[in-house]
Design a protein around this motif. Structure first.
Motif, PDB file in Angstrom:
ATOM      1  N   LEU A 245      50.752  30.777  34.035  1.00  0.00           N
ATOM      2  CA  LEU A 245      49.634  30.270  34.822  1.00  0.00           C
ATOM      3  C   LEU A 245      48.783  31.414  35.355  1.00  0.00           C
ATOM      4  CD1 LEU A 245      51.114  27.328  36.928  1.00  0.00           C
ATOM      5  CD2 LEU A 245      49.425  27.191  35.091  1.00  0.00           C
ATOM      6  N   ASP A 246      47.503  31.379  35.029  1.00  0.00           N
ATOM      7  CA  ASP A 246      46.538  32.344  35.548  1.00  0.00           C
ATOM      8  C   ASP A 246      45.805  31.738  36.735  1.00  0.00           C
ATOM      9  OD1 ASP A 246      47.127  34.059  33.252  1.00  0.00           O
ATOM     10  OD2 ASP A 246      45.982  32.586  32.092  1.00  0.00           O
ATOM     11  N   LEU A 247      45.001  32.552  37.426  1.00  0.00           N
ATOM     12  CA  LEU A 247      44.274  32.106  38.611  1.00  0.00           C
ATOM     13  C   LEU A 247      42.775  32.200  38.376  1.00  0.00           C
ATOM     14  CD1 LEU A 247      46.435  33.928  41.299  1.00  0.00           C
ATOM     15  CD2 LEU A 247      46.146  31.449  41.137  1.00  0.00           C
ATOM     16  N   LEU A 248      42.048  31.145  38.763  1.00  0.00           N
ATOM     17  CA  LEU A 248      40.592  31.159  38.738  1.00  0.00           C
ATOM     18  C   LEU A 248      40.107  31.306  40.170  1.00  0.00           C
ATOM     19  CD1 LEU A 248      41.584  29.357  36.199  1.00  0.00           C
ATOM     20  CD2 LEU A 248      39.177  28.729  36.059  1.00  0.00           C
ATOM     21  N   ILE A 249      39.339  32.373  40.421  1.00  0.00           N
ATOM     22  CA  ILE A 249      38.935  32.739  41.772  1.00  0.00           C
ATOM     23  C   ILE A 249      37.454  32.412  41.940  1.00  0.00           C
ATOM     24  CG2 ILE A 249      38.895  34.555  43.509  1.00  0.00           C
ATOM     25  CD1 ILE A 249      41.694  34.008  42.395  1.00  0.00           C
ATOM     26  N   GLY A 250      37.163  31.357  42.732  1.00  0.00           N
ATOM     27  CA  GLY A 250      35.787  30.982  43.034  1.00  0.00           C
ATOM     28  C   GLY A 250      35.362  31.603  44.346  1.00  0.00           C
ATOM     29  N   ASN A 251      34.270  32.376  44.314  1.00  0.00           N
ATOM     30  CA  ASN A 251      33.837  33.133  45.481  1.00  0.00           C
ATOM     31  C   ASN A 251      32.456  32.727  45.957  1.00  0.00           C
ATOM     32  OD1 ASN A 251      36.118  34.857  45.799  1.00  0.00           O
ATOM     33  ND2 ASN A 251      35.400  36.128  44.105  1.00  0.00           N
TER      34      ASN A 251
END
Length: 584
Positions: A245-251
């Protein structure tokens, strides 16, 4: 409904139904099955299905999650509520009693739960591996530390939730000034971990690992990239197909990223995101909140990204085109979104297969001053053709601010195999039942099918004649038409007889300028679908080619009368055909 009044006495329906059963396209429940998808429609049943016992506080940001906390066989709802950094708010817990949601937030079931925490995300998960779901709150530690409520079930019967935050969470549950979080098994040990996305400038995201018994250990310094971005949303998904599982970082105010989980063994072990080369930038600085939602839109086996954009600059769709030499996703922006999600300030996005066609659809939430109606994006993609249709029934989701909100959740509440929608609204909670559309036979319509425009979608079942043979080929046409008006009394769908029995034409009268018309045609043969204006000028046409392929089309209506046409191009392999005077 119009279709219901014709079911018992219609010889035409009996003939068509017998034909569809013989084709294997009609199920015992009456809906076309196989490769022909279920209709899609919703009814607002909030007033009869949600019972609150704690007064709602206005202007709330909310997260919504589901889990069967009392193990009675139906899914309950937990909502994390935050007004702002400081001020009044109340978390919510709803018990599902046979499809009616009874709020139990303020009772003895979960003492202290609906206090003044600034909760960003609430999760139902079995954190301590005892077979019962617990509750974890990701809080904004500007004001409140995270909290853990253990499910207490003496003798195998649910009793209550017990606050064990100080016992189980590191550093008294302080994971920073969180704006979002995600609960998943990142290190592959079979237990649910927590990643918290933190939002003040110069903040550091944090992670805690679960040892399997619900005891958490801080691993930020060894497993999380050093950052100082303004994170507003986190999602998890395997973006490069390596099963981790990877992470999607919304900024906000900063670029958007993917953090890769131990990509190509470059980290210390699974669950390590902090090694050199773990970060991929996928978007520029954004002066507003961004949500990155992974979804395999086109069914090719890899995760694409739906990008929702709170500033209102237009949502985006990033197609995953495989991996580069470094095993990172190659993402291509493609223009496939309807106009209804391109011009308003979007919030959270919910992924769910709403019509059981094995394709994930989207529920997009909005926050605008005048029209915050959610939008349902129906996924009509193939591997070669990514496509969405706006399929938001006006009756259930009218224009205005009633359903303004942050997040929805979709699950089958009443065991009818149709996923329903529970919406955590900005000012209140709402529930929508996934119901049957208004289904009619083209032979039963006569000249008028009322109550389509700004009402429920309509499904027309009928037959097209194969030229030169007299064989009848079944088809289904679904139409949804919605415009700026909330109510309409004159607009209707009229069966227009053209004389060409391989083509069925329908006139949609009185469409408002700025409205939308969405339509899908399906058949065991190959059909095309067109929308024309009243002067027969072509406005939109689709022919993907091949039998049993959906033909979807949507237009932003110019106003006035429209014509919708379904044309048979090739009968294909429709099995034993039917003569127009009965069976062969």
């Amino acid at each position: 409904m119009a279709g219901s009044s014709h079911c018992s006495g219609s010889g035409g329906r009996q003939l068509l139904n017998s034909w569809l059963f013989g084709m294997g396209l009609l199920t015992a429940g009456g809906a076309i099955g196989g490769n022909i998808t279920e209709p899609l429609n919703f009814e607002d049943v909030t007033n009869t299905r949600i019972v609150q016992n704690v007064s709602e506080v206005t202007n709330n940001e909310k997260s919504v999650d589901t889990g069967d906390f009392d193990r009675d066989g139906d899914m309950d709802v937990v909502i994390g509520v935050a007004l702002a950094d400081f001020g009044g708010r109340r978390n919510k817990l709803y018990r599902n009693d046979n499809g009616v949601f009874i709020e139990v937030s303020g009772g003895s079931i979960i003492p202290g739960f609906n206090g003044s925490d600034v909760t960003r995300v609430a999760y139902f998960r079995d954190f301590d591996s005892d077979g019962w779901v617990d509750i974890y709150l990701v809080n904004d530690s500007n004001s409140d530390n995270d909290k853990y409520f253990r499910n207490n079930h003496p003798g195998g019967v649910f009793d209550s939730f017990i606050d064990e935050s100080n016992l189980r969470l590191p550093v008294a549950g302080d994971l920073g000034a969180s704006c979002s979080g995600v609960a998943e098994d990142f290190n592959g040990n079979g237990s649910i971990d927590i990643y918290a996305g933190n939002y003040p400038f110069d903040s550091q995201d944090r992670m805690i690992f679960n040892d399997g018994d619900g005891m958490f250990t801080q691993v930020t310094n060894t497993h999380v990239p050093a950052d100082s971005d303004y994170t507003v949303h986190i999602a998890a998904g395997d973006m490069n197909g390596d099963t981790k599982l990877d992470l999607l970082i919304g900024n906000e105010h900063d670029p958007q990223f993917i953090y890769y989980n131990d990509n190509q063994g470059a980290g210390s072990a699974e669950g390590d995101f902090s090694y050199t080369g773990s970060v991929q930038q996928i978007g520029p600085d954004q002066n507003g909140e961004v949500v990155l939602q992974p979804i395999d839109m086109d069914g090719d086996g890899d995760l694409d990204i739906y990008w929702s954009n709170a500033p209102g600059g237009g949502d985006r769709f990033l197609r995953n085109d495989g991996n580069d030499a470094g095993n990172q996703a190659i993402l291509t922006s493609v223009d496939v979104l309807p106009s209804s999600v391109k011009s308003r300030a979007t919030r959270k996005v919910t992924v769910a297969d709403l019509n059981s066609d094995r394709r994930d659809d989207l529920i997009v939430m909005f926050e605008t001053a005048s029209n915050s109606r959610p939008v349902i994006l129906r996924n009509v993609s193939t591997v070669d053709d990514v496509a969405f249709l706006d399929w938001t029934p006006g009756d259930a989701f009218p224009d205005g601010s009633l359903h303004k909100g942050w997040r929805a959740i979709s699950f089958d509440v009443n065991s009818d195999l149709r996923p329903d929608i529970f919406l955590g609204g900005y000012n209140d909670d709402h529930f929508f039942d996934n119901v049957a559309s208004n289904e009619v036979l083209d032979t039963d319509i006569g000249n008028v099918l009322p109550a389509l425009y700004n009402a429920d979608p309509v499904v027309v079942d009928g037959t097209l004649e194969e030229p030169g043979t007299g064989f009848l080929i079944p088809y289904r046409l679904e139409v949804l038409a919605r415009g700026p008006q909330t109510l309409s009394t004159e607009e209707q769908l009229i069966n227009a007889v053209t004389g060409d029995t391989s083509v069925k034409s329908f006139s949609l009268a009185g469409v408002a300028n700025g409205g939308i018309v969405s339509a899908i045609a399906q058949s065991c043969g190959d059909v095309s679908l067109s929308i024309l204006d009243s002067g027969m000028a072509l406005l939109a046409e689709v022919d993907r080619g091949g039998a049993e392929v959906e033909e979807p089309v949507q237009i932003d209506a110019p106003g006035g009368d429209l014509i919708i046409e379904v044309a048979l191009l090739d009968a294909g392999d429709c099995g034993d055909r039917v003569f127009n005077n009965g069976f062969e």
